[in-house]
Design a protein around this motif. Structure first.
Motif, PDB file in Angstrom:
ATOM      1  N   ASP A 222      28.262   3.202  -7.626  1.00  0.00           N
ATOM      2  CA  ASP A 222      27.156   3.304  -8.615  1.00  0.00           C
ATOM      3  C   ASP A 222      27.819   4.462  -9.957  1.00  0.00           C
ATOM      4  OD1 ASP A 222      24.051   3.117  -9.044  1.00  0.00           O
ATOM      5  OD2 ASP A 222      24.518   4.902  -9.834  1.00  0.00           O
ATOM      6  N   ILE A 223      27.513   3.767 -11.070  1.00  0.00           N
ATOM      7  CA  ILE A 223      28.230   4.653 -12.239  1.00  0.00           C
ATOM      8  C   ILE A 223      27.446   5.966 -12.584  1.00  0.00           C
ATOM      9  CG2 ILE A 223      27.015   3.443 -14.112  1.00  0.00           C
ATOM     10  CD1 ILE A 223      29.447   3.819 -15.806  1.00  0.00           C
ATOM     11  N   THR A 224      26.127   5.871 -12.365  1.00  0.00           N
ATOM     12  CA  THR A 224      25.300   6.970 -12.510  1.00  0.00           C
ATOM     13  C   THR A 224      25.752   8.315 -11.464  1.00  0.00           C
ATOM     14  OG1 THR A 224      23.295   6.158 -11.305  1.00  0.00           O
ATOM     15  CG2 THR A 224      23.182   5.922 -13.657  1.00  0.00           C
ATOM     16  N   ASN A 225      25.756   7.642 -10.131  1.00  0.00           N
ATOM     17  CA  ASN A 225      26.129   8.699  -9.239  1.00  0.00           C
ATOM     18  C   ASN A 225      27.554   9.258  -9.586  1.00  0.00           C
ATOM     19  OD1 ASN A 225      23.609   8.348  -7.836  1.00  0.00           O
ATOM     20  ND2 ASN A 225      24.681   6.771  -6.311  1.00  0.00           N
ATOM     21  N   GLY A 226      28.321   8.423 -10.056  1.00  0.00           N
ATOM     22  CA  GLY A 226      29.814   8.946 -10.148  1.00  0.00           C
ATOM     23  C   GLY A 226      29.996   9.709 -11.348  1.00  0.00           C
ATOM     24  N   ILE A 227      29.253   9.619 -12.350  1.00  0.00           N
ATOM     25  CA  ILE A 227      29.205  10.555 -13.486  1.00  0.00           C
ATOM     26  C   ILE A 227      28.445  11.854 -13.162  1.00  0.00           C
ATOM     27  CG2 ILE A 227      27.974  10.818 -15.871  1.00  0.00           C
ATOM     28  CD1 ILE A 227      28.520   8.126 -16.353  1.00  0.00           C
ATOM     29  N   ASN A 228      27.300  11.783 -12.420  1.00  0.00           N
ATOM     30  CA  ASN A 228      26.652  12.894 -11.996  1.00  0.00           C
ATOM     31  C   ASN A 228      27.575  13.726 -11.059  1.00  0.00           C
ATOM     32  OD1 ASN A 228      24.202  13.082 -12.967  1.00  0.00           O
ATOM     33  ND2 ASN A 228      23.527  11.353 -11.723  1.00  0.00           N
ATOM     34  N   PHE A 230      30.941  13.906 -11.116  1.00  0.00           N
ATOM     35  CA  PHE A 230      31.649  14.406 -11.969  1.00  0.00           C
ATOM     36  C   PHE A 230      31.342  15.575 -12.985  1.00  0.00           C
ATOM     37  CE2 PHE A 230      34.016  14.109 -16.046  1.00  0.00           C
ATOM     38  CZ  PHE A 230      35.137  14.608 -15.729  1.00  0.00           C
ATOM     39  N   ALA A 231      30.114  15.420 -13.269  1.00  0.00           N
ATOM     40  CA  ALA A 231      29.517  16.366 -14.377  1.00  0.00           C
ATOM     41  C   ALA A 231      29.379  17.900 -13.323  1.00  0.00           C
ATOM     42  CB  ALA A 231      28.224  16.103 -14.644  1.00  0.00           C
ATOM     43  N   ASP A 232      28.856  17.656 -12.148  1.00  0.00           N
ATOM     44  CA  ASP A 232      28.610  18.691 -11.127  1.00  0.00           C
ATOM     45  C   ASP A 232      30.000  19.327 -10.885  1.00  0.00           C
ATOM     46  OD1 ASP A 232      25.776  18.638 -11.514  1.00  0.00           O
ATOM     47  OD2 ASP A 232      26.002  17.429  -9.574  1.00  0.00           O
ATOM     48  N   LYS A 233      30.933  18.601 -10.546  1.00  0.00           N
ATOM     49  CA  LYS A 233      32.132  19.112 -10.083  1.00  0.00           C
ATOM     50  C   LYS A 233      32.882  19.776 -11.045  1.00  0.00           C
ATOM     51  CE  LYS A 233      36.759  17.565  -8.393  1.00  0.00           C
ATOM     52  NZ  LYS A 233      37.489  17.501  -9.462  1.00  0.00           N
ATOM     53  N   GLU A 234      33.055  19.539 -12.270  1.00  0.00           N
ATOM     54  CA  GLU A 234      33.701  20.018 -13.290  1.00  0.00           C
ATOM     55  C   GLU A 234      32.733  20.943 -14.381  1.00  0.00           C
ATOM     56  OE1 GLU A 234      36.934  19.761 -13.702  1.00  0.00           O
ATOM     57  OE2 GLU A 234      37.070  18.277 -12.165  1.00  0.00           O
ATOM     58  N   LYS A 235      31.676  21.065 -14.018  1.00  0.00           N
ATOM     59  CA  LYS A 235      30.511  21.878 -14.603  1.00  0.00           C
ATOM     60  C   LYS A 235      30.754  21.540 -16.100  1.00  0.00           C
ATOM     61  CE  LYS A 235      31.403  25.923 -11.456  1.00  0.00           C
ATOM     62  NZ  LYS A 235      30.271  25.399 -10.888  1.00  0.00           N
ATOM     63  N   ILE A 236      30.404  20.288 -16.227  1.00  0.00           N
ATOM     64  CA  ILE A 236      30.237  19.515 -17.711  1.00  0.00           C
ATOM     65  C   ILE A 236      28.975  20.055 -18.420  1.00  0.00           C
ATOM     66  CG2 ILE A 236      30.226  17.540 -18.646  1.00  0.00           C
ATOM     67  CD1 ILE A 236      32.827  18.230 -17.815  1.00  0.00           C
ATOM     68  N   ASP A 237      29.079  20.519 -19.422  1.00  0.00           N
ATOM     69  CA  ASP A 237      27.882  20.978 -20.270  1.00  0.00           C
ATOM     70  C   ASP A 237      27.243  19.521 -21.094  1.00  0.00           C
ATOM     71  OD1 ASP A 237      28.213  23.473 -19.533  1.00  0.00           O
ATOM     72  OD2 ASP A 237      29.855  23.602 -20.982  1.00  0.00           O
ATOM     73  N   LEU A 261      20.639   8.145 -14.312  1.00  0.00           N
ATOM     74  CA  LEU A 261      21.380   9.156 -14.703  1.00  0.00           C
ATOM     75  C   LEU A 261      20.335  10.278 -15.562  1.00  0.00           C
ATOM     76  CD1 LEU A 261      24.043  10.640 -15.239  1.00  0.00           C
ATOM     77  CD2 LEU A 261      24.271   9.330 -17.279  1.00  0.00           C
ATOM     78  N   LEU A 262      19.615   9.655 -16.503  1.00  0.00           N
ATOM     79  CA  LEU A 262      18.966  10.664 -17.137  1.00  0.00           C
ATOM     80  C   LEU A 262      17.690  11.125 -16.803  1.00  0.00           C
ATOM     81  CD1 LEU A 262      19.664   9.107 -20.856  1.00  0.00           C
ATOM     82  CD2 LEU A 262      21.086  10.799 -19.871  1.00  0.00           C
ATOM     83  N   TYR A 263      17.306  10.557 -15.904  1.00  0.00           N
ATOM     84  CA  TYR A 263      16.011  11.104 -15.025  1.00  0.00           C
ATOM     85  C   TYR A 263      16.565  11.843 -14.056  1.00  0.00           C
ATOM     86  CZ  TYR A 263      13.511   7.540 -17.727  1.00  0.00           C
ATOM     87  OH  TYR A 263      12.977   6.439 -18.517  1.00  0.00           O
ATOM     88  N   PRO A 268      22.734  16.879 -20.828  1.00  0.00           N
ATOM     89  CA  PRO A 268      22.545  15.972 -21.717  1.00  0.00           C
ATOM     90  C   PRO A 268      23.525  14.995 -21.892  1.00  0.00           C
ATOM     91  CG  PRO A 268      22.085  18.584 -22.527  1.00  0.00           C
ATOM     92  CD  PRO A 268      23.123  18.216 -20.981  1.00  0.00           C
ATOM     93  N   VAL A 269      23.120  13.789 -22.498  1.00  0.00           N
ATOM     94  CA  VAL A 269      24.120  12.655 -22.735  1.00  0.00           C
ATOM     95  C   VAL A 269      24.205  12.433 -24.445  1.00  0.00           C
ATOM     96  CG1 VAL A 269      24.731  10.342 -22.284  1.00  0.00           C
ATOM     97  CG2 VAL A 269      23.709  11.669 -20.531  1.00  0.00           C
TER      98      VAL A 269
END
Length: 274
Positions: A222-228, A230-237, A261-263, A268-269
């Motif tokens: 699932d792309i949203t799970n993957g992006i989430n 990744f964002a948490d792992k890399e501390k993406i702002d 993803l956004l909910y 922020p995206v």
């Protein structure tokens, strides 16, 4: 001075996004514009007159917008320049015209609501704006709070990157935020990447060479799970995506996704047109 526009419908979602935009404007020395569009529905009485005139609607909108401006300013640490504009127009048409006039660095919007109907209306307005506006749209989730942006993620599908990647705009964004760039590709199936994807990855590496990004490919059904993840792992702002019809942005914003993803993220995206 750079300009940031925050469309306003006076909801809590819009307030959170506008306060985020205000903090962004304060930190980066930009001017904030609060914009409200309304459409006059003209019910006609037996005498042929509408119940509310456009003048009354305009005055009411300007009053509410002035109150909203105070709410945003009071939430900030320092006083910033905040302009307001209300008008009788559709959101996309009015916002497009204002963007052409002001040439903003960003348009900042919210995406959510307390109930299903609000989520549907606010969400559809935001998605319609993303697909029709020729300016970067920053979508602020309801739980997002502003922090200085130091790490930016870029979700790239490695498809037609030369034709679809707005390199100049992406470089400008990275320069404005003075942030690190982390490029992410989400794969659904484990295995050897096809030759075309390998070739496309080489193209994007060349296009973004001067930004010195890091590159990661992850497996996720699932792309949203993957992006989430990744964002948490890399501390993406902040995550950057390039909306493509019936592709990445459709999957990300679809209400049928188990975890949209956004909910369900604090990140922020930023959507930039190809």
């Amino acid at each position: 001075m750079k300009k940031i526009i925050a469309p306003v419908d006076f909801s809590d979602t819009a307030a959170n996004a506008a306060i985020f935009a205000g903090n962004l404007a304060e930190f980066y020395g930009a001017e904030l514009w609060l914009y409200h569009s309304y459409e006059v529905v003209v019910p006609v009485t037996e005498y042929g007159y509408s119940y509310v005139s456009i003048t009354e609607m305009q005055q009411a909108a300007e009053h509410e917008l002035a109150e909203f401006k105070n709410r945003v300013q009071n939430a900030l640490r320092r006083t910033i320049t905040i302009q307001i504009k209300a008008e009788n127009a559709t959101l996309v048409d009015g916002l497009s015209a204002l963007c052409d006039e002001l040439d903003p660095a960003l348009v900042v919007m919210g995406l959510s609501g307390k109930n299903a109907l609000t989520r549907l209306v606010v969400g559809s307005n935001t998605i319609r704006t993303i697909h029709n506006l020729d300016y970067p749209v920053l979508v602020v989730p309801p739980k997002a709070t502003f922090i200085p942006i130091r790490k930016i993620g870029f979700a790239c599908d490695y498809k037609k990157v030369i034709e679809t990647t707005p390199v100049h705009l992406l470089k400008k964004i990275m320069h404005d935020f003075n942030a690190e760039l982390h490029v992410l590709n989400v794969e659904y199936i484990k295995g050897t990447a096809p030759a075309t994807k390998v070739e496309e990855s080489m193209y994007i590496t060349e296009l973004l060479h001067e930004l010195k990004p890091t590159y990661q490919t992850i497996l996720s059904a699932d792309i949203t799970n993957g992006i989430n993840w990744f964002a948490d792992k890399e501390k993406i702002d902040l995550m950057v995506v390039i909306p493509k019809k019936h592709h990445l942005v459709e999957k990300m914003f679809s209400r049928s996704q188990t975890k949209e993803l956004l909910y369900h993220t604090h990140v922020p995206v930023l959507c930039i047109r190809e």
